[in-house]
Design a protein around this motif. Sequence first.
Motif, PDB file in Angstrom:
ATOM      1  N   GLY A  92     -63.811 -36.041  22.569  1.00  0.00           N
ATOM      2  CA  GLY A  92     -64.658 -36.573  21.516  1.00  0.00           C
ATOM      3  C   GLY A  92     -64.004 -36.486  20.157  1.00  0.00           C
ATOM      4  N   VAL A  93     -64.791 -36.815  19.141  1.00  0.00           N
ATOM      5  CA  VAL A  93     -64.364 -36.668  17.752  1.00  0.00           C
ATOM      6  C   VAL A  93     -65.381 -35.763  17.072  1.00  0.00           C
ATOM      7  CG1 VAL A  93     -63.915 -37.812  15.557  1.00  0.00           C
ATOM      8  CG2 VAL A  93     -63.269 -38.934  17.702  1.00  0.00           C
ATOM      9  N   TYR A  94     -64.933 -34.641  16.553  1.00  0.00           N
ATOM     10  CA  TYR A  94     -65.829 -33.636  16.013  1.00  0.00           C
ATOM     11  C   TYR A  94     -65.695 -33.547  14.501  1.00  0.00           C
ATOM     12  CZ  TYR A  94     -66.186 -32.246  20.891  1.00  0.00           C
ATOM     13  OH  TYR A  94     -66.397 -32.257  22.255  1.00  0.00           O
ATOM     14  N   GLU A  95     -66.856 -33.691  13.837  1.00  0.00           N
ATOM     15  CA  GLU A  95     -66.859 -33.553  12.381  1.00  0.00           C
ATOM     16  C   GLU A  95     -66.490 -32.125  11.986  1.00  0.00           C
ATOM     17  OE1 GLU A  95     -69.930 -34.101   8.593  1.00  0.00           O
ATOM     18  OE2 GLU A  95     -70.392 -35.016  10.545  1.00  0.00           O
ATOM     19  N   ASP A  96     -67.048 -31.178  12.719  1.00  0.00           N
ATOM     20  CA  ASP A  96     -66.713 -29.771  12.509  1.00  0.00           C
ATOM     21  C   ASP A  96     -65.541 -29.410  13.421  1.00  0.00           C
ATOM     22  OD1 ASP A  96     -66.529 -27.061  12.217  1.00  0.00           O
ATOM     23  OD2 ASP A  96     -68.590 -26.608  12.844  1.00  0.00           O
ATOM     24  N   LYS A  97     -64.388 -29.181  12.842  1.00  0.00           N
ATOM     25  CA  LYS A  97     -63.182 -28.891  13.615  1.00  0.00           C
ATOM     26  C   LYS A  97     -63.059 -27.418  13.991  1.00  0.00           C
ATOM     27  CE  LYS A  97     -61.959 -33.174  12.830  1.00  0.00           C
ATOM     28  NZ  LYS A  97     -62.212 -34.202  13.843  1.00  0.00           N
ATOM     29  N   GLY A  98     -64.083 -26.633  13.676  1.00  0.00           N
ATOM     30  CA  GLY A  98     -63.993 -25.194  13.871  1.00  0.00           C
ATOM     31  C   GLY A  98     -63.702 -24.782  15.287  1.00  0.00           C
ATOM     32  N   ILE A  99     -64.361 -25.415  16.265  1.00  0.00           N
ATOM     33  CA  ILE A  99     -64.169 -25.022  17.657  1.00  0.00           C
ATOM     34  C   ILE A  99     -62.754 -25.355  18.125  1.00  0.00           C
ATOM     35  CG2 ILE A  99     -65.066 -27.205  18.574  1.00  0.00           C
ATOM     36  CD1 ILE A  99     -65.452 -23.669  20.109  1.00  0.00           C
ATOM     37  N   ILE A 100     -62.197 -26.470  17.613  1.00  0.00           N
ATOM     38  CA  ILE A 100     -60.831 -26.847  17.970  1.00  0.00           C
ATOM     39  C   ILE A 100     -59.839 -25.894  17.302  1.00  0.00           C
ATOM     40  CG2 ILE A 100     -59.125 -28.707  17.990  1.00  0.00           C
ATOM     41  CD1 ILE A 100     -61.477 -30.675  17.758  1.00  0.00           C
ATOM     42  N   ASP A 101     -60.116 -25.586  16.030  1.00  0.00           N
ATOM     43  CA  ASP A 101     -59.268 -24.623  15.321  1.00  0.00           C
ATOM     44  C   ASP A 101     -59.287 -23.273  16.022  1.00  0.00           C
ATOM     45  OD1 ASP A 101     -58.706 -26.540  13.405  1.00  0.00           O
ATOM     46  OD2 ASP A 101     -60.254 -25.846  12.022  1.00  0.00           O
ATOM     47  N   GLN A 102     -60.467 -22.889  16.523  1.00  0.00           N
ATOM     48  CA  GLN A 102     -60.601 -21.609  17.210  1.00  0.00           C
ATOM     49  C   GLN A 102     -59.758 -21.566  18.482  1.00  0.00           C
ATOM     50  OE1 GLN A 102     -64.641 -20.672  18.253  1.00  0.00           O
ATOM     51  NE2 GLN A 102     -64.132 -18.695  19.143  1.00  0.00           N
ATOM     52  N   MET A 103     -59.763 -22.679  19.237  1.00  0.00           N
ATOM     53  CA  MET A 103     -58.965 -22.742  20.454  1.00  0.00           C
ATOM     54  C   MET A 103     -57.471 -22.642  20.118  1.00  0.00           C
ATOM     55  SD  MET A 103     -59.021 -25.610  23.514  1.00  0.00           S
ATOM     56  CE  MET A 103     -58.647 -27.008  22.445  1.00  0.00           C
ATOM     57  N   GLU A 104     -57.061 -23.356  19.070  1.00  0.00           N
ATOM     58  CA  GLU A 104     -55.655 -23.281  18.661  1.00  0.00           C
ATOM     59  C   GLU A 104     -55.292 -21.870  18.224  1.00  0.00           C
ATOM     60  OE1 GLU A 104     -52.935 -24.666  14.916  1.00  0.00           O
ATOM     61  OE2 GLU A 104     -54.366 -26.145  15.674  1.00  0.00           O
ATOM     62  N   SER A 105     -56.175 -21.241  17.424  1.00  0.00           N
ATOM     63  CA  SER A 105     -55.918 -19.891  16.947  1.00  0.00           C
ATOM     64  C   SER A 105     -55.810 -18.903  18.108  1.00  0.00           C
ATOM     65  CB  SER A 105     -57.047 -19.463  15.994  1.00  0.00           C
ATOM     66  OG  SER A 105     -56.864 -18.133  15.565  1.00  0.00           O
ATOM     67  N   TYR A 106     -56.663 -19.084  19.107  1.00  0.00           N
ATOM     68  CA  TYR A 106     -56.655 -18.195  20.263  1.00  0.00           C
ATOM     69  C   TYR A 106     -55.330 -18.293  21.018  1.00  0.00           C
ATOM     70  CZ  TYR A 106     -58.355 -15.990  24.593  1.00  0.00           C
ATOM     71  OH  TYR A 106     -58.526 -15.178  25.685  1.00  0.00           O
ATOM     72  N   LEU A 107     -54.842 -19.523  21.222  1.00  0.00           N
ATOM     73  CA  LEU A 107     -53.575 -19.701  21.918  1.00  0.00           C
ATOM     74  C   LEU A 107     -52.410 -19.165  21.096  1.00  0.00           C
ATOM     75  CD1 LEU A 107     -54.019 -23.217  23.570  1.00  0.00           C
ATOM     76  CD2 LEU A 107     -53.816 -21.015  24.732  1.00  0.00           C
ATOM     77  N   ARG A 108     -52.469 -19.355  19.781  1.00  0.00           N
ATOM     78  CA  ARG A 108     -51.430 -18.793  18.924  1.00  0.00           C
ATOM     79  C   ARG A 108     -51.401 -17.267  19.047  1.00  0.00           C
ATOM     80  NH1 ARG A 108     -48.959 -21.767  14.904  1.00  0.00           N
ATOM     81  NH2 ARG A 108     -49.726 -23.897  14.550  1.00  0.00           N
ATOM     82  N   THR A 109     -52.604 -16.658  19.099  1.00  0.00           N
ATOM     83  CA  THR A 109     -52.683 -15.202  19.225  1.00  0.00           C
ATOM     84  C   THR A 109     -52.128 -14.735  20.565  1.00  0.00           C
ATOM     85  OG1 THR A 109     -54.634 -15.120  17.777  1.00  0.00           O
ATOM     86  CG2 THR A 109     -54.260 -13.232  19.234  1.00  0.00           C
ATOM     87  N   LEU A 110     -52.519 -15.422  21.649  1.00  0.00           N
ATOM     88  CA  LEU A 110     -52.035 -15.045  22.978  1.00  0.00           C
ATOM     89  C   LEU A 110     -50.525 -15.167  23.079  1.00  0.00           C
ATOM     90  CD1 LEU A 110     -54.756 -16.749  25.232  1.00  0.00           C
ATOM     91  CD2 LEU A 110     -54.363 -14.303  24.983  1.00  0.00           C
ATOM     92  N   LEU A 111     -49.978 -16.260  22.554  1.00  0.00           N
ATOM     93  CA  LEU A 111     -48.527 -16.442  22.607  1.00  0.00           C
ATOM     94  C   LEU A 111     -47.815 -15.462  21.687  1.00  0.00           C
ATOM     95  CD1 LEU A 111     -48.490 -20.344  22.678  1.00  0.00           C
ATOM     96  CD2 LEU A 111     -47.807 -18.837  24.550  1.00  0.00           C
ATOM     97  N   GLY A 112     -48.412 -15.208  20.524  1.00  0.00           N
ATOM     98  CA  GLY A 112     -47.824 -14.239  19.604  1.00  0.00           C
ATOM     99  C   GLY A 112     -47.787 -12.841  20.189  1.00  0.00           C
ATOM    100  N   PHE A 113     -48.771 -12.529  21.018  1.00  0.00           N
ATOM    101  CA  PHE A 113     -48.841 -11.223  21.673  1.00  0.00           C
ATOM    102  C   PHE A 113     -47.591 -10.940  22.507  1.00  0.00           C
ATOM    103  CE2 PHE A 113     -50.226  -8.737  25.449  1.00  0.00           C
ATOM    104  CZ  PHE A 113     -50.629  -7.574  24.810  1.00  0.00           C
TER     105      PHE A 113
END
Length: 200
Positions: free
Chosen positions: A143-164
Amino acid sequence: MTTILNIKTSINGENSASNQLSEVVINQLLEIHPDSKVMVRDLASDPIPHMQTTHFLSFEIPHEERNDEQKEASKYSDQALKEIEEADILVIGVPFYNFSFPSTLKSWIDHISIPGKTFSYADGVLKGLLKNKKVYLNFAIGGVYEDKGIIDQMESYLRTLLGFIGITDIEVFRSEGMSLPEIREENLSKTVAEIETVLA
């Protein structure tokens, strides 16, 4: 020689937008590094089992001391670790399923997050052990989401996991509206153009 590991997670195969974006990234990388070796790990067609007690316990036993059952339990991690250790670049396709990424990707991460292999708490301080690796995350959102927060959260989570595990050099590409025929191709083309510009 540069080694590229292509992680596929979409159940849509050739119709997958995340796979298409990853293919564009890889093609651009091959122009930069024409002698590259490309390995493919398709977690949709050949998933790694979700973590169970038998898997976890086998990690604590040196490989040469494992019995047949323990070797069978650890074979998924052994192979995944071998691939990621060999890779210089990881290209990961990430579809958006029910406001998250596929559980098969999380399972893969669980099987490569092994103490003494990819991270350490030596001296009481967390240290990621995988160094000098580049990751490209290719997000495909239906979809197209006006609030990008949930997408940003998924990206942040993967960045954290990979950074770990020590991987912090991460480039992200996103394409929304992939389930909307009226805008899919236009949005996909824009993301492809972005990839080609960044990796020119």
